[in-house]
Design a protein around this motif. Sequence first.
Motif, PDB file in Angstrom:
ATOM      1  N   TRP A 112       0.860  -1.170   0.000  1.00 24.44           N
ATOM      2  CA  TRP A 112       0.000   0.000   0.000  1.00 24.44           C
ATOM      3  C   TRP A 112       0.907   1.234   0.000  1.00 24.44           C
ATOM      4  O   TRP A 112       1.687   1.459   0.911  1.00 24.44           O
ATOM      5  CB  TRP A 112      -0.910   0.021   1.218  1.00 24.44           C
ATOM      6  CG  TRP A 112      -1.762   1.256   1.293  1.00 24.44           C
ATOM      7  CD1 TRP A 112      -1.632   2.296   2.167  1.00 24.44           C
ATOM      8  CD2 TRP A 112      -2.865   1.593   0.443  1.00 24.44           C
ATOM      9  NE1 TRP A 112      -2.586   3.256   1.923  1.00 24.44           N
ATOM     10  CE2 TRP A 112      -3.355   2.857   0.859  1.00 24.44           C
ATOM     11  CE3 TRP A 112      -3.481   0.963  -0.637  1.00 24.44           C
ATOM     12  CZ2 TRP A 112      -4.445   3.482   0.238  1.00 24.44           C
ATOM     13  CZ3 TRP A 112      -4.562   1.585  -1.249  1.00 24.44           C
ATOM     14  CH2 TRP A 112      -5.026   2.821  -0.806  1.00 24.44           C
ATOM     15  N   TYR A 113       0.805   2.032  -1.049  1.00 26.58           N
ATOM     16  CA  TYR A 113       1.720   3.149  -1.262  1.00 26.58           C
ATOM     17  C   TYR A 113       1.024   4.469  -0.939  1.00 26.58           C
ATOM     18  O   TYR A 113      -0.113   4.701  -1.350  1.00 26.58           O
ATOM     19  CB  TYR A 113       2.182   3.159  -2.719  1.00 26.58           C
ATOM     20  CG  TYR A 113       3.060   4.336  -3.087  1.00 26.58           C
ATOM     21  CD1 TYR A 113       4.320   4.493  -2.526  1.00 26.58           C
ATOM     22  CD2 TYR A 113       2.619   5.283  -4.013  1.00 26.58           C
ATOM     23  CE1 TYR A 113       5.128   5.559  -2.876  1.00 26.58           C
ATOM     24  CE2 TYR A 113       3.427   6.355  -4.374  1.00 26.58           C
ATOM     25  CZ  TYR A 113       4.680   6.488  -3.798  1.00 26.58           C
ATOM     26  OH  TYR A 113       5.478   7.552  -4.145  1.00 26.58           O
ATOM     27  N   ILE A 114       1.735   5.330  -0.209  1.00 27.26           N
ATOM     28  CA  ILE A 114       1.255   6.675   0.124  1.00 27.26           C
ATOM     29  C   ILE A 114       2.362   7.670  -0.185  1.00 27.26           C
ATOM     30  O   ILE A 114       3.521   7.460   0.195  1.00 27.26           O
ATOM     31  CB  ILE A 114       0.874   6.804   1.617  1.00 27.26           C
ATOM     32  CG1 ILE A 114      -0.228   5.820   1.989  1.00 27.26           C
ATOM     33  CG2 ILE A 114       0.441   8.237   1.943  1.00 27.26           C
ATOM     34  CD1 ILE A 114      -0.503   5.773   3.491  1.00 27.26           C
ATOM     35  N   ARG A 116       2.995  11.999  -0.134  1.00 26.88           N
ATOM     36  CA  ARG A 116       2.525  13.357   0.132  1.00 26.88           C
ATOM     37  C   ARG A 116       3.580  14.324  -0.410  1.00 26.88           C
ATOM     38  O   ARG A 116       4.763  14.166  -0.126  1.00 26.88           O
ATOM     39  CB  ARG A 116       2.335  13.592   1.631  1.00 26.88           C
ATOM     40  CG  ARG A 116       1.550  12.499   2.335  1.00 26.88           C
ATOM     41  CD  ARG A 116       1.479  12.732   3.837  1.00 26.88           C
ATOM     42  NE  ARG A 116       1.155  11.495   4.529  1.00 26.88           N
ATOM     43  CZ  ARG A 116       2.050  10.687   5.080  1.00 26.88           C
ATOM     44  NH1 ARG A 116       3.346  11.016   5.032  1.00 26.88           N
ATOM     45  NH2 ARG A 116       1.675   9.571   5.682  1.00 26.88           N
ATOM     46  N   GLU A 127       6.868   9.296   2.021  1.00 27.70           N
ATOM     47  CA  GLU A 127       6.373   8.176   1.224  1.00 27.70           C
ATOM     48  C   GLU A 127       6.430   6.930   2.097  1.00 27.70           C
ATOM     49  O   GLU A 127       7.310   6.787   2.944  1.00 27.70           O
ATOM     50  CB  GLU A 127       7.247   7.941  -0.007  1.00 27.70           C
ATOM     51  CG  GLU A 127       7.189   9.000  -1.070  1.00 27.70           C
ATOM     52  CD  GLU A 127       8.136   8.676  -2.219  1.00 27.70           C
ATOM     53  OE1 GLU A 127       7.652   8.151  -3.243  1.00 27.70           O
ATOM     54  OE2 GLU A 127       9.348   8.935  -2.071  1.00 27.70           O
ATOM     55  N   GLU A 211      -6.127   8.228   3.090  1.00 29.97           N
ATOM     56  CA  GLU A 211      -4.826   7.546   3.134  1.00 29.97           C
ATOM     57  C   GLU A 211      -4.870   6.062   3.486  1.00 29.97           C
ATOM     58  O   GLU A 211      -3.965   5.332   3.119  1.00 29.97           O
ATOM     59  CB  GLU A 211      -3.906   8.246   4.144  1.00 29.97           C
ATOM     60  CG  GLU A 211      -3.252   9.486   3.608  1.00 29.97           C
ATOM     61  CD  GLU A 211      -1.935   9.801   4.326  1.00 29.97           C
ATOM     62  OE1 GLU A 211      -1.241  10.705   3.874  1.00 29.97           O
ATOM     63  OE2 GLU A 211      -1.593   9.132   5.332  1.00 29.97           O
ATOM     64  N   GLN A 263     -11.036   9.467  -5.278  1.00 29.80           N
ATOM     65  CA  GLN A 263      -9.748   9.778  -4.679  1.00 29.80           C
ATOM     66  C   GLN A 263      -9.717  11.189  -4.100  1.00 29.80           C
ATOM     67  O   GLN A 263     -10.222  12.136  -4.715  1.00 29.80           O
ATOM     68  CB  GLN A 263      -8.632   9.653  -5.720  1.00 29.80           C
ATOM     69  CG  GLN A 263      -8.434   8.234  -6.230  1.00 29.80           C
ATOM     70  CD  GLN A 263      -8.048   7.271  -5.117  1.00 29.80           C
ATOM     71  OE1 GLN A 263      -7.087   7.505  -4.386  1.00 29.80           O
ATOM     72  NE2 GLN A 263      -8.798   6.186  -4.993  1.00 29.80           N
ATOM     73  N   LEU A 288      -1.857  14.307  -2.730  1.00 35.27           N
ATOM     74  CA  LEU A 288      -1.829  12.930  -2.268  1.00 35.27           C
ATOM     75  C   LEU A 288      -1.819  11.946  -3.435  1.00 35.27           C
ATOM     76  O   LEU A 288      -2.509  12.149  -4.437  1.00 35.27           O
ATOM     77  CB  LEU A 288      -3.059  12.618  -1.408  1.00 35.27           C
ATOM     78  CG  LEU A 288      -3.125  13.216  -0.012  1.00 35.27           C
ATOM     79  CD1 LEU A 288      -4.458  12.864   0.630  1.00 35.27           C
ATOM     80  CD2 LEU A 288      -1.985  12.708   0.844  1.00 35.27           C
ATOM     81  N   THR A 290      -2.152   7.643  -3.578  1.00 32.57           N
ATOM     82  CA  THR A 290      -2.284   6.397  -2.821  1.00 32.57           C
ATOM     83  C   THR A 290      -2.677   5.268  -3.774  1.00 32.57           C
ATOM     84  O   THR A 290      -3.219   5.499  -4.851  1.00 32.57           O
ATOM     85  CB  THR A 290      -3.351   6.515  -1.724  1.00 32.57           C
ATOM     86  OG1 THR A 290      -4.627   6.809  -2.332  1.00 32.57           O
ATOM     87  CG2 THR A 290      -3.006   7.605  -0.722  1.00 32.57           C
TER      88      THR A 290
END
Length: 298
Positions: A112-114, A116, A127, A211, A263, A288, A290
């Motif tokens: 799961w990629y985040i 900012r 990240e 997120e 999103q 963002l 995600t």
Amino acid sequence: MNDLELIRRLRSEVAETDPDTLTGARGHLLAVMARQPAPRRSRRPLTMRITGLAAAAAVAATAVVIVTGQAATPVKPPASAGDVLPLTSARNILLVAAASAERTPQGSGTYWYIKRESEDGRHIWGESWTTRDGQRWSRGEPGNGPGVVKEPSGTFWLGPADSGAEVSMEDLEALPTDPEALRQKVTSMQKGDPADELDVAVLPLTSLIAELPAPAEVRSAAFRALAELPGVQRLGAVEGGEELLIQSGKHERRLVIDPETSQVIRTNYLPTATGGSMGTNRGLFIKLTTGWTDDLPR
């Protein structure tokens, strides 16, 4: 020849790899329907007459495919007028986003990629890559520096750490999918003042849509729960989506949501998945990104 025999005959004329033939067969079907004699008067309700070829034609209209050299791709039938809400209010925008979230399948990636970052992409404010079993790699997170760090535990926070709750992937999967039940559940998990339920509910619901890797049904319920809260206003269409203002106590949270993809693409304030909080001022936004991915940082 009865209706079923006619449909079987027409279907046998269609080559699986020839869309022109498919279109011609469908036209043939409609032409045959037009030649049918008018039905005799009947005292039965009109709804009882919608059978036979008419029903078959309706099924055929929703089953049309575009045939390519590799695989057949279903063509999504156009939405009926009753399925579309005008984006004229914050509530409608959130409900359209809820419907989009519900029909979006959960990704199949490993992490799961985040991400900012600033709106211009020049500055990255964190990240992270989190596996489904709770391992996390992060870069640029507060306290971790610019390099990549593997963390022993990859749990998430539902709201800021000073008032929220720490949750695992399994906890997110178990959250209610009914909007009111979800609002009550996330409110009970917070450490804030229960007398001010609006303030307590806004941040964890925002976390779920922005997120956290919540299941599609839970994200949909979070959008619907936000749609019912007071103090949510539409500011208007902006680049990439619709800007909303959520009045939460003395604070104003602004979100830019793309209703078609559900999103959250920009915000001026964010309770981060790692338990922190980020905010901007003077009209600036946090951008963002995600989603599930198989790519780790190098």
